[in-house]
Design a protein around this motif. Structure first.
Motif, mmCIF file in Angstrom:
data_model
loop_
_atom_site.group_PDB
_atom_site.id
_atom_site.type_symbol
_atom_site.label_atom_id
_atom_site.label_comp_id
_atom_site.label_asym_id
_atom_site.label_seq_id
_atom_site.Cartn_x
_atom_site.Cartn_y
_atom_site.Cartn_z
ATOM 1 N N GLY A 295 -0.525 3.020 -3.453
ATOM 2 C CA GLY A 295 0.715 3.260 -4.170
ATOM 3 C C GLY A 295 1.859 2.341 -3.784
ATOM 4 O O GLY A 295 2.930 2.389 -4.400
ATOM 5 N N ILE A 296 1.668 1.499 -2.772
ATOM 6 C CA ILE A 296 2.742 0.589 -2.359
ATOM 7 C C ILE A 296 3.069 -0.390 -3.477
ATOM 8 O O ILE A 296 4.229 -0.768 -3.674
ATOM 9 C CB ILE A 296 2.362 -0.148 -1.061
ATOM 10 C CG1 ILE A 296 2.338 0.851 0.108
ATOM 11 C CG2 ILE A 296 3.336 -1.282 -0.757
ATOM 12 C CD1 ILE A 296 1.943 0.252 1.435
ATOM 13 N N ALA A 297 2.061 -0.806 -4.240
ATOM 14 C CA ALA A 297 2.305 -1.710 -5.360
ATOM 15 C C ALA A 297 3.243 -1.073 -6.389
ATOM 16 O O ALA A 297 4.098 -1.752 -6.974
ATOM 17 C CB ALA A 297 0.983 -2.102 -6.015
ATOM 18 N N GLU A 298 3.099 0.235 -6.608
ATOM 19 C CA GLU A 298 3.989 0.943 -7.541
ATOM 20 C C GLU A 298 5.415 0.976 -7.010
ATOM 21 O O GLU A 298 6.384 0.802 -7.762
ATOM 22 C CB GLU A 298 3.477 2.370 -7.767
ATOM 23 C CG GLU A 298 2.118 2.423 -8.444
ATOM 24 C CD GLU A 298 1.494 3.808 -8.373
ATOM 25 O OE1 GLU A 298 2.223 4.804 -8.565
ATOM 26 O OE2 GLU A 298 0.271 3.896 -8.130
ATOM 27 N N LEU A 299 5.551 1.192 -5.709
ATOM 28 C CA LEU A 299 6.886 1.204 -5.112
ATOM 29 C C LEU A 299 7.537 -0.175 -5.189
ATOM 30 O O LEU A 299 8.741 -0.289 -5.400
ATOM 31 C CB LEU A 299 6.803 1.653 -3.644
ATOM 32 C CG LEU A 299 6.573 3.136 -3.383
ATOM 33 C CD1 LEU A 299 6.531 3.406 -1.882
ATOM 34 C CD2 LEU A 299 7.669 3.977 -4.033
ATOM 35 N N GLU A 300 6.725 -1.213 -5.027
ATOM 36 C CA GLU A 300 7.268 -2.574 -5.091
ATOM 37 C C GLU A 300 7.839 -2.863 -6.476
ATOM 38 O O GLU A 300 8.847 -3.559 -6.616
ATOM 39 C CB GLU A 300 6.168 -3.579 -4.745
ATOM 40 C CG GLU A 300 6.678 -5.005 -4.612
ATOM 41 C CD GLU A 300 5.556 -5.986 -4.347
ATOM 42 O OE1 GLU A 300 5.856 -7.174 -4.139
ATOM 43 O OE2 GLU A 300 4.372 -5.560 -4.365
ATOM 44 N N GLN A 301 7.213 -2.318 -7.514
ATOM 45 C CA GLN A 301 7.729 -2.503 -8.868
ATOM 46 C C GLN A 301 9.074 -1.809 -9.048
ATOM 47 O O GLN A 301 9.957 -2.310 -9.747
ATOM 48 C CB GLN A 301 6.721 -1.967 -9.886
ATOM 49 C CG GLN A 301 5.434 -2.775 -9.961
ATOM 50 C CD GLN A 301 4.426 -2.167 -10.917
ATOM 51 O OE1 GLN A 301 4.661 -1.114 -11.515
ATOM 52 N NE2 GLN A 301 3.286 -2.823 -11.071
ATOM 53 N N GLU A 302 9.236 -0.666 -8.399
ATOM 54 C CA GLU A 302 10.489 0.085 -8.506
ATOM 55 C C GLU A 302 11.570 -0.503 -7.611
ATOM 56 O O GLU A 302 12.756 -0.474 -7.950
ATOM 57 C CB GLU A 302 10.253 1.554 -8.127
ATOM 58 C CG GLU A 302 9.412 2.344 -9.113
ATOM 59 C CD GLU A 302 10.172 2.687 -10.382
ATOM 60 O OE1 GLU A 302 11.417 2.655 -10.361
ATOM 61 O OE2 GLU A 302 9.506 2.986 -11.395
ATOM 62 N N PHE A 303 11.151 -1.032 -6.451
ATOM 63 C CA PHE A 303 12.110 -1.490 -5.444
ATOM 64 C C PHE A 303 11.754 -2.915 -5.010
ATOM 65 O O PHE A 303 10.942 -3.107 -4.096
ATOM 66 C CB PHE A 303 12.109 -0.545 -4.239
ATOM 67 C CG PHE A 303 12.502 0.863 -4.574
ATOM 68 C CD1 PHE A 303 13.829 1.228 -4.629
ATOM 69 C CD2 PHE A 303 11.530 1.816 -4.846
ATOM 70 C CE1 PHE A 303 14.206 2.525 -4.956
ATOM 71 C CE2 PHE A 303 11.889 3.116 -5.170
ATOM 72 C CZ PHE A 303 13.233 3.470 -5.223
#
Length: 362
Positions: A295-303
């Motif tokens: 899920g870190i990739a998803e967080l990178e898209q948000e932040f």
């Protein structure tokens, strides 16, 4: 529908692996406190014995199991079913570790009237190596009435083993934002927070320190947490004469307190669902460097303030550390722009409302 009346009547039993300093347990405790504030009766129950002081103000109990063999013992299923009958919860929510199998086995062989939820904070497929393990977890998931995943990545992974008709929302991790008390220290400090388990990749972190030293990487490393591999990692650090650079602080109730101002969170993990430590760092404006896994990739898209690195590319990770080292003030000034968004995105009140909506729907 009078939801206020329903809330006053609702009881929730939160089942956790152990009273320990791990993201799943800490989140369950914080969620439980928020549910209490919403007028719900909550009990926190751990399967295994543990002594870490979880942030929960309500009733907390432990079955006190000392090994994984106890999870398969019908006597413990019976003990648990008696406790459930006494508390009579509307919802039983299993939160990571061995809680899914223990709840599923009890439900299969003893009558539980409660609605059963599995809160999936990790990536199940990472741990299932054989067809037997996969079939067994399909059986466990079939006993549930609903599933929750912490990220879209975790949801997609779990859906390989779950009934597609089960309710299965994504509810991102939420955190209680600490008030930091920085102490002035002009030396850069690299912070790692996580249990000493294979997926956290402490050996890879040691490699980063070794290789980074040759390229001019400076600063101290603070490793916060405990776990089964800690002794082995300490021995490796000592054998490589890195004891002056790498410091072990153990499990801390408030790991973010009293950090140096010039701190960077580093996570060279092999797999993650959605780590709460990244959420906490973002809420404080602390730069983050992490392998782009789960899920870190998803967080990178948000932040965009998260510096995501292709998994297992240690040279890319080191280069990112060197870039932050050479331009720390620039990164430090940019990261706080995400703070307000992070505080909303990772809000405990938001997550609590999402869980309440699921509870009501069942």
């Amino acid at each position: 529908m009078d939801y206020g009346f329903l809330l006053q009547k609702m009881k929730v039993l939160l089942l956790i692996h152990c009273q320990q300093a791990r993201g799943q347990e800490i989140f369950a405790a914080q969620l439980g406190d928020e549910l209490l504030r919403n007028g719900i009766k909550v009990k926190l129950l751990s399967i295994y014995e543990g002594s870490f002081g979880l942030p929960f103000s309500g009733e907390m109990e432990s079955l006190g199991l000392r090994s994984s063999y106890g999870v398969w013992n019908p006597r413990n299923w019976h003990r648990f079913s008696n406790l459930v009958q006494e508390f009579n919860p509307d919802i039983i929510q299993a939160n990571g570790g061995d809680t899914l199998k223990f709840l599923a086995l009890t439900a299969r062989f003893f009558s539980l009237k409660s609605k059963l939820i599995f809160n999936n904070g990790g990536v199940m497929g990472y741990y299932l190596k054989s067809d037997f393990q996969k079939r067994l977890n399909v059986f466990f998931l079939r006993q549930m009435d609903a599933l929750v995943s912490v990220s879209k990545f975790s949801q997609t992974d779990l859906n390989q083993y779950a009934d597609p008709n089960l309710p299965h929302p994504v509810i991102p991790i939420a955190v209680k934002i600490p008030e930091l008390k920085y102490y002035k220290n002009e030396e850069l400090t690299w912070v790692h927070i996580g249990g000493f388990t294979p997926e956290k990749n402490h050996q890879g972190l040691i490699q980063l320190v070794e290789e980074g030293n040759k390229l001019g990487l400076h600063g101290n490393f603070l490793l916060i947490g405990d776990g089964p591999l800690k002794g082995k990692i300490i021995e490796e650090v000592e054998s490589k004469d890195l004891g002056e650079r790498i410091n072990f602080l153990g499990s801390l109730n408030h790991p973010w307190e009293n950090l140096p101002r010039k701190s960077v969170l580093i996570l060279p993990s092999l797999i993650e669902g959605m780590p709460g430590v990244i959420a906490e760092a973002l809420c404080q404006g602390i730069p983050v460097i992490a392998y782009r896994v789960g899920g870190i990739a998803e967080l990178e898209q948000e932040f965009p303030s998260i510096i995501g690195i292709t998994p297992n590319q240690s040279q890319g990770f080191i280069q990112a550390m060197l870039n932050v080292q050479g331009n720390y003030e620039s990164y430090y000034q940019q990261a706080p722009q995400m703070k307000e968004k992070a505080k909303v995105y990772f809000s405990l009140s938001r997550a609590t409302q999402d869980f309440l909506n699921l509870y009501r729907s069942l």
